[in-house]
Design a protein around this motif. Sequence first.
Motif, mmCIF file in Angstrom:
data_model
loop_
_atom_site.group_PDB
_atom_site.id
_atom_site.type_symbol
_atom_site.label_atom_id
_atom_site.label_comp_id
_atom_site.label_asym_id
_atom_site.label_seq_id
_atom_site.Cartn_x
_atom_site.Cartn_y
_atom_site.Cartn_z
ATOM 1 N N UNK A 1 6.507 26.474 7.827
ATOM 2 C CA UNK A 1 7.781 25.831 7.514
ATOM 3 C C UNK A 1 7.773 25.240 6.103
ATOM 4 N N UNK A 2 6.628 24.711 5.692
ATOM 5 C CA UNK A 2 6.504 24.162 4.337
ATOM 6 C C UNK A 2 6.742 25.251 3.293
ATOM 7 N N UNK A 3 6.229 26.454 3.569
ATOM 8 C CA UNK A 3 6.402 27.564 2.623
ATOM 9 C C UNK A 3 7.879 27.897 2.456
ATOM 10 N N UNK A 4 8.621 27.906 3.568
ATOM 11 C CA UNK A 4 10.072 28.119 3.478
ATOM 12 C C UNK A 4 10.708 27.046 2.590
ATOM 13 N N UNK A 5 10.377 25.788 2.900
ATOM 14 C CA UNK A 5 11.015 24.668 2.204
ATOM 15 C C UNK A 5 10.630 24.610 0.738
ATOM 16 N N UNK A 6 9.371 24.828 0.447
ATOM 17 C CA UNK A 6 8.916 24.740 -0.949
ATOM 18 C C UNK A 6 9.551 25.855 -1.793
ATOM 19 N N UNK A 7 9.637 27.042 -1.217
ATOM 20 C CA UNK A 7 10.265 28.150 -1.941
ATOM 21 C C UNK A 7 11.747 27.867 -2.156
ATOM 22 N N UNK A 8 12.390 27.273 -1.142
ATOM 23 C CA UNK A 8 13.802 26.916 -1.277
ATOM 24 C C UNK A 8 13.998 25.855 -2.354
ATOM 25 N N UNK A 9 13.085 24.914 -2.440
ATOM 26 C CA UNK A 9 13.169 23.859 -3.459
ATOM 27 C C UNK A 9 13.162 24.468 -4.851
ATOM 28 N N UNK A 10 12.237 25.373 -5.101
ATOM 29 C CA UNK A 10 12.129 25.992 -6.418
ATOM 30 C C UNK A 10 13.224 27.018 -6.674
ATOM 31 N N UNK A 11 13.977 27.341 -5.614
ATOM 32 C CA UNK A 11 15.090 28.275 -5.772
ATOM 33 C C UNK A 11 16.425 27.567 -5.934
ATOM 34 N N UNK A 12 16.408 26.226 -5.815
ATOM 35 C CA UNK A 12 17.635 25.482 -6.058
ATOM 36 C C UNK A 12 18.086 24.529 -4.985
ATOM 37 N N UNK A 13 17.484 24.574 -3.800
ATOM 38 C CA UNK A 13 17.898 23.663 -2.722
ATOM 39 C C UNK A 13 17.047 22.397 -2.760
ATOM 40 N N UNK A 14 17.498 21.397 -3.513
ATOM 41 C CA UNK A 14 16.742 20.150 -3.625
ATOM 42 C C UNK A 14 16.914 19.263 -2.404
ATOM 43 N N UNK A 15 17.779 19.652 -1.464
ATOM 44 C CA UNK A 15 18.006 18.829 -0.265
ATOM 45 C C UNK A 15 16.814 18.840 0.677
ATOM 46 N N UNK A 16 15.908 19.819 0.532
ATOM 47 C CA UNK A 16 14.779 19.898 1.460
ATOM 48 C C UNK A 16 13.867 18.678 1.336
ATOM 49 N N UNK B 1 12.870 33.545 2.934
ATOM 50 C CA UNK B 1 12.632 34.001 4.301
ATOM 51 C C UNK B 1 11.234 34.583 4.465
ATOM 52 N N UNK B 2 10.754 35.286 3.448
ATOM 53 C CA UNK B 2 9.445 35.934 3.537
ATOM 54 C C UNK B 2 8.289 34.948 3.407
ATOM 55 N N UNK B 3 8.531 33.801 2.783
ATOM 56 C CA UNK B 3 7.449 32.862 2.487
ATOM 57 C C UNK B 3 6.735 32.389 3.744
ATOM 58 N N UNK B 4 7.485 32.160 4.828
ATOM 59 C CA UNK B 4 6.864 31.665 6.059
ATOM 60 C C UNK B 4 5.876 32.633 6.662
ATOM 61 N N UNK B 5 6.318 33.849 7.039
ATOM 62 C CA UNK B 5 5.368 34.798 7.627
ATOM 63 C C UNK B 5 4.250 35.223 6.675
ATOM 64 N N UNK B 6 4.503 35.180 5.363
ATOM 65 C CA UNK B 6 3.418 35.469 4.423
ATOM 66 C C UNK B 6 2.313 34.421 4.534
ATOM 67 N N UNK B 7 2.692 33.204 4.917
ATOM 68 C CA UNK B 7 1.689 32.162 5.161
ATOM 69 C C UNK B 7 0.816 32.525 6.357
ATOM 70 N N UNK B 8 1.433 33.090 7.402
ATOM 71 C CA UNK B 8 0.655 33.541 8.559
ATOM 72 C C UNK B 8 -0.288 34.677 8.170
#
Length: 266
Positions: free
Chosen positions: A59-74, A130-137
């Motif tokens: 879940x962190x991978x999803x959120x961190x990637x979203x942060x660097x993509x423009x969603x600062x709300x995470x 979306x890919x960041x999470x399963x790539x962590x697995x």
Amino acid sequence: MTTAITRHSDRRISPVFVGILAVTAVTGWATWTGFAEQPGLAVFLFVTAAWIVSLCLHEYAHARTALHSGDISVGAKGYLTLNPLKYTHALLSIVIPVVFVIMGGIGLPGGAVFIERGRIRGRWRHSLISAAGPLTNVLFAVVCTAPFWLDALDGVPRDFRFALAFLALLQVTAAILNFLPVPGLDGYGVIEPWLSHSIKRQVEPFAPFGLLLVFVVLMLPAVNREFFQLIYTLLDNLGVNDLERYCGQDLYRFWQGTSEYCSISS
């Protein structure tokens, strides 16, 4: 940088996650040294805690990637603290995946961090989030299997080796299931930005039921057999054999009693 807009407290690692890491470390040590009187209990706690750690990192991978993509709300939502209690649906993200591991030994994908997609521009960014999470697995599976494919098992205690093998199985199943292009799963999230608006509108009503559909389909004997054959083939190629996988799950489900075959295996 985007991260400069988030407060430091929004990025501070949660004591809850630190506690889970501590449980993982202590029970991993107990499994390695044979300190526990009941080795199955140590393996159970070690694998369960490590599985929760991987879910948090997913879940962190999803959120961190979203942060660097423009969603600062995470940041304000607490997703960057690795605290599983901050997820939109802690039941879906943590509790249900753990229950499925206990009941059936399958790495069921969870996941519920709410990304404000309207803040993000560019289809590649949406796909990467979306890919960041399963790539962590995938990365977690590589780490768990490294001693096997590097042929570095000399000195690794039997029970710890079995625990790693079972944990690797969970990570591989989670990665494959998450990458399925089924609405509601990360695999669909990867391809969704590239679909036409009409197709997305038609698929959208089915998204809440995607995971349920996958679960029902996996109950079909023929599908289940082929799915796990794929898992076992991948693990074989990573150096994890049938004995190690079987005995890892056998030890994990200690309440059923450890089989004699695994007790005498070295």
